[in-house]
Scaffold this active site. Sequence first.
Site, mmCIF file in Angstrom:
data_model
loop_
_atom_site.group_PDB
_atom_site.id
_atom_site.type_symbol
_atom_site.label_atom_id
_atom_site.label_comp_id
_atom_site.label_asym_id
_atom_site.label_seq_id
_atom_site.Cartn_x
_atom_site.Cartn_y
_atom_site.Cartn_z
ATOM 1 N N CYS A 163 29.438 39.554 32.466
ATOM 2 C CA CYS A 163 29.791 38.192 32.083
ATOM 3 C C CYS A 163 29.215 37.195 33.091
ATOM 4 O O CYS A 163 28.603 36.189 32.725
ATOM 5 C CB CYS A 163 31.310 38.052 31.988
ATOM 6 S SG CYS A 163 31.869 36.450 31.370
ATOM 7 N N CYS A 164 29.389 37.478 34.382
ATOM 8 C CA CYS A 164 28.857 36.597 35.427
ATOM 9 C C CYS A 164 27.335 36.522 35.370
ATOM 10 O O CYS A 164 26.749 35.472 35.639
ATOM 11 C CB CYS A 164 29.293 37.067 36.804
ATOM 12 S SG CYS A 164 31.030 36.753 37.194
ATOM 13 N N CYS B 216 35.907 30.796 37.464
ATOM 14 C CA CYS B 216 36.281 30.652 36.052
ATOM 15 C C CYS B 216 37.798 30.812 35.894
ATOM 16 O O CYS B 216 38.426 31.589 36.610
ATOM 17 C CB CYS B 216 35.551 31.685 35.206
ATOM 18 S SG CYS B 216 33.771 31.439 35.148
ATOM 19 N N CYS C 103 39.373 34.300 35.536
ATOM 20 C CA CYS C 103 39.079 35.206 36.650
ATOM 21 C C CYS C 103 39.633 34.720 37.980
ATOM 22 O O CYS C 103 39.364 35.323 39.014
ATOM 23 C CB CYS C 103 37.571 35.389 36.775
ATOM 24 S SG CYS C 103 36.827 36.105 35.294
ATOM 25 N N CYS D 38 29.896 37.826 42.484
ATOM 26 C CA CYS D 38 29.542 37.698 41.074
ATOM 27 C C CYS D 38 28.064 37.931 40.805
ATOM 28 O O CYS D 38 27.659 38.099 39.673
ATOM 29 C CB CYS D 38 29.926 36.313 40.566
ATOM 30 S SG CYS D 38 29.087 34.993 41.445
#
Length: 190
Positions: A60-61, A149, A152, A177
């Site tokens: 995702c990162c 985020c 997170c 990340c």
Amino acid sequence: MHVFSLDTGRLHPETYQFIETVRKHYNIPIAILSPDNASLEAFTQEKGLFSFYEDGHKECCAIRKVAPLRKKLHTLDAWITGQRKDQSHGTRNQLEIAELDTSFSLDDSPLYKFNPLANWSSEDVWNYIKMFDVPYNPLHLKGFTSIGCEPCTRAILPNQHEREGRWWWEETENKECGLHIGNLIPTQAQ
């Protein structure tokens, strides 16, 4: 000088307001970098919006943060970060004030990375903020010491390290990340 910020599409509302506060306070333009729509759409279509709780935050990162940063950095010769040695267990203790960024350099175009706060402590930062009336994200007043985020990031408890609120469901030694992947000391598993 170019000032830019990453917008992952998952930031806290307070962070978006903070970007505007900084823009107005310093009277500077701030470029907002966003993830590639097609890549993000394919990822969320396949894995949903919260797959990182099951399979880790790296993918995702990579889409939301690393790819937009890489695209921007390939247009620059150098960049400046706010990283500090005391921010992360084992991933930032080797941080240099100036370094060749081997993670984002191209073969024919070296990229330099400057970390002017590398030797500052959290206390040093807060003293500077107070002394010079520097704007800060209001989430800090709610116990958020490392802000990313929204899904997170969470506030930390007393006596927890400042990065404990990031990716709290994962092991401590992996809390990067990919923006500063060069900080990680390679292991046999990597």
